[in-house]
Design an enzyme around this catalytic site. Structure first.
Site, PDB file in Angstrom:
ATOM      1  N   GLY A   1     -39.141  15.319 -99.673  1.00  8.24           N
ATOM      2  CA  GLY A   1     -37.802  15.496 -99.370  1.00  8.24           C
ATOM      3  C   GLY A   1     -37.298  14.123 -99.116  1.00  8.24           C
ATOM      4  O   GLY A   1     -38.164  13.358 -98.957  1.00  8.24           O
TER       5      GLY A   1
ATOM      6  N   GLN B   1     -31.482   8.638 -94.220  1.00  8.34           N
ATOM      7  CA  GLN B   1     -32.752   7.656 -94.615  1.00  8.34           C
ATOM      8  C   GLN B   1     -32.210   6.446 -95.375  1.00  8.34           C
ATOM      9  O   GLN B   1     -33.015   5.494 -95.461  1.00  8.34           O
ATOM     10  CB  GLN B   1     -33.739   8.418 -95.214  1.00  8.34           C
ATOM     11  CG  GLN B   1     -34.564   9.467 -94.051  1.00  8.34           C
ATOM     12  CD  GLN B   1     -35.955  10.110 -94.943  1.00  8.34           C
ATOM     13  OE1 GLN B   1     -35.596  10.995 -95.617  1.00  8.34           O
ATOM     14  NE2 GLN B   1     -36.985   9.524 -94.628  1.00  8.34           N
TER      15      GLN B   1
ATOM     16  N   CYS C   1     -43.545  10.084 -93.188  1.00  7.02           N
ATOM     17  CA  CYS C   1     -42.076   9.668 -93.397  1.00  7.02           C
ATOM     18  C   CYS C   1     -41.748   8.587 -94.248  1.00  7.02           C
ATOM     19  O   CYS C   1     -42.531   7.695 -94.016  1.00  7.02           O
ATOM     20  CB  CYS C   1     -41.430   9.729 -92.101  1.00  7.02           C
ATOM     21  SG  CYS C   1     -39.562   9.731 -92.325  1.00  7.02           S
ATOM     22  N   LEU C   2     -41.008   8.534 -95.058  1.00 11.05           N
ATOM     23  CA  LEU C   2     -40.534   7.302 -95.949  1.00 11.05           C
ATOM     24  C   LEU C   2     -40.078   6.157 -94.841  1.00 11.05           C
ATOM     25  O   LEU C   2     -40.278   5.138 -95.177  1.00 11.05           O
ATOM     26  CB  LEU C   2     -39.598   7.628 -97.050  1.00 11.05           C
ATOM     27  CG  LEU C   2     -39.726   8.707 -98.125  1.00 11.05           C
ATOM     28  CD1 LEU C   2     -38.709   9.080 -98.975  1.00 11.05           C
ATOM     29  CD2 LEU C   2     -40.979   7.850 -99.032  1.00 11.05           C
TER      30      LEU C   2
ATOM     31  N   HIS D   1     -38.295  19.183 -91.418  1.00  7.84           N
ATOM     32  CA  HIS D   1     -38.620  17.481 -91.233  1.00  7.84           C
ATOM     33  C   HIS D   1     -37.334  16.870 -91.598  1.00  7.84           C
ATOM     34  O   HIS D   1     -36.816  15.943 -91.051  1.00  7.84           O
ATOM     35  CB  HIS D   1     -39.589  17.057 -92.240  1.00  7.84           C
ATOM     36  CG  HIS D   1     -40.040  15.707 -92.258  1.00  7.84           C
ATOM     37  ND1 HIS D   1     -41.049  15.046 -91.602  1.00  7.84           N
ATOM     38  CD2 HIS D   1     -39.265  14.813 -92.551  1.00  7.84           C
ATOM     39  CE1 HIS D   1     -40.989  13.768 -91.919  1.00  7.84           C
ATOM     40  NE2 HIS D   1     -39.803  13.190 -92.410  1.00  7.84           N
ATOM     41  N   GLU D   2     -36.501  17.310 -92.741  1.00 12.82           N
ATOM     42  CA  GLU D   2     -35.293  16.737 -93.244  1.00 12.82           C
ATOM     43  C   GLU D   2     -33.987  16.789 -92.415  1.00 12.82           C
ATOM     44  O   GLU D   2     -33.538  16.028 -92.285  1.00 12.82           O
ATOM     45  CB  GLU D   2     -35.113  17.109 -94.564  1.00 12.82           C
ATOM     46  CG  GLU D   2     -36.281  16.733 -95.740  1.00 12.82           C
ATOM     47  CD  GLU D   2     -36.580  15.434 -95.684  1.00 12.82           C
ATOM     48  OE1 GLU D   2     -35.987  14.530 -95.421  1.00 12.82           O
ATOM     49  OE2 GLU D   2     -37.862  15.215 -96.015  1.00 12.82           O
TER      50      GLU D   2
ATOM     51  N   HIS E   1     -33.805  14.398 -89.266  1.00 15.38           N
ATOM     52  CA  HIS E   1     -33.226  13.531 -89.790  1.00 15.38           C
ATOM     53  C   HIS E   1     -31.568  13.500 -89.613  1.00 15.38           C
ATOM     54  O   HIS E   1     -31.242  12.417 -89.357  1.00 15.38           O
ATOM     55  CB  HIS E   1     -33.483  12.973 -91.265  1.00 15.38           C
ATOM     56  CG  HIS E   1     -34.763  12.456 -91.482  1.00 15.38           C
ATOM     57  ND1 HIS E   1     -35.310  11.278 -90.910  1.00 15.38           N
ATOM     58  CD2 HIS E   1     -35.942  12.707 -92.356  1.00 15.38           C
ATOM     59  CE1 HIS E   1     -36.456  11.011 -91.316  1.00 15.38           C
ATOM     60  NE2 HIS E   1     -36.963  11.831 -92.250  1.00 15.38           N
TER      61      HIS E   1
HETATM   62 ZN   LIG Z   1     -38.977  11.594 -92.974  1.00 18.81          ZN
END
Ligand SMILES: [Zn+2]
Lengths: 173, 174
Positions: free
Chosen positions: B47, B52, B96-97, B138-139, B142
């Site tokens: 995702g 981000q 996480c990225l 999770h997304e 953000h």
């Molecule tokens: Zn993340």
């Protein structure tokens, strides 16, 4: 040049151990890395990565007052830091059973036989003094299928040890 | 298409709350293509959320379809997503990225009901569970300026909470 050390501290658990140790290290100009600090039985244990320009004996000297005051046992050893390369576990093994000799040895030997790299192991003695139980949790890295490992672990059931392997599905998002 | 730059913690912009999308135009389509390209470029992310990459609009993409034995709705572009129902909870490991070289355990709802819009502004509704529900939560975090590191639980917590509990008021179907 700064050097990395692993600092090990063990002492009777009481409030303020972490604060006093880390404050002293900070005042000495030490940089802290990764750490594991936890209560094992009635003891408080610290494993702490410390980066310093000072020599081992200088760091030890700096901590001497606190070591004496809190009656701590301390050990320092030089290490390679190898930070920023966490290994991602892909299985977790939960183990429980009546506490008896050899549980950890038997389980971890099977893990080694199946090429599982342990990245994290924590175990507790729970239950009561008369009937203690052992509970262990292991995060590991398995290469390939873990069905055979589960089969091998199932054989420990005859000794009252229940060990269950589960995949860790790490979500990246 | 462009691979966008991923904001990394502790960049304070990641704490920003994103605003709802109002214009469903070609600019939105273009951005979604770049966002998807960026998701696929990095380490296998299931995702990604618009903030981000520094776009503070309520847009996320999730796709857990490549995982074996995982309940999923395929590749989803979700605009202005909102969770309308939660049920159960379960602990799982996340990374996480925007937080390189770190993973940790987080509690998420096991099943969720979700409303969102598609890139044309049409209403979507899903019931998600397990890994897909985790990815969505999770997304969505953000979009609200939250990272999984804000929700970490002790490793030892797992011992006592591994069995997800069902709420009695549960209306979700399995
Ligand atoms: Zn993340």
């Amino acid at each position: 040049m700064a050097t990395w050390y692993m600092l090990t501290v063990i002492g009777q658990d009481r409030i303020g151990i972490v604060a006093k140790i880390t404050t002293t290290l900070y005042q000495q100009g030490c940089n802290l890395g990764e750490a594991s600090m936890l209560r094992l039985g009635g003891n408080f244990t610290i494993m702490l990565m410390v980066k310093s320009e000072q020599s081992m004996s200088q760091i030890e000297q700096g901590l001497q007052t606190i070591i004496n005051e809190l009656e701590l046992n301390l050990h320092l050893t030089q290490i390679d830091a190898n930070l920023h390369q966490h290994h991602l576990p892909n299985i977790k093994i939960t183990v429980s059973g009546e506490d008896h000799l050899g549980i950890v040895a038997q389980v971890t030997s099977l893990l080694a036989d199946h090429q599982v790299n342990i990245v994290d192991l924590e175990s507790d003695v729970a239950g009561t003094e008369n009937s203690p139980i052992y509970i262990m949790r292991i995060d590991g890295i398995a290469k390939g299928d873990y069905a055979k490992l589960q089969q091998a672990l199932n054989k420990l059931q005859s000794q009252g040890i229940i060990a269950k392997v589960q995949a860790i599905d790490t979500l990246i998002g | 298409m462009t691979i966008l730059n991923i904001l990394k913690y502790p960049n304070p912009e990641l704490k920003q709350i994103s605003t709802p999308v109002t214009d469903f135009d070609s600019q939105l389509d273009h951005f979604i293509q770049d966002l998807e390209q960026t998701r696929q470029h990095g380490p296998a992310a299931v995702g990604i959320a618009a903030p981000q990459v520094g776009c503070f609009q309520r847009i996320i993409i999730i796709d857990v379809s490549s995982r074996k034995n995982t309940h999923n709705h395929g590749h989803l572009i979700l605009i202005n997503p909102e969770i309308t129902e939660w049920d159960g909870y379960v602990i799982g490991r996340e990374g996480c990225l925007s937080v390189p070289d770190y993973t940790g355990n987080v509690i998420r709802a096991e099943t969720i009901k979700l409303q969102a819009l598609d890139p044309n502004g049409q209403t979507l509704e899903f019931t998600m569970q397990g890994f897909e529900a985790r990815a969505l939560q999770h997304e969505l975090d953000h979009l609200d300026g939250l990272l999984f590191i804000d929700r970490l639980v002790s490793r030892r917590t797992d011992l006592f909470q591994r069995q997800p509990k069902k709420s009695k008021k549960s209306k979700t179907s399995k």
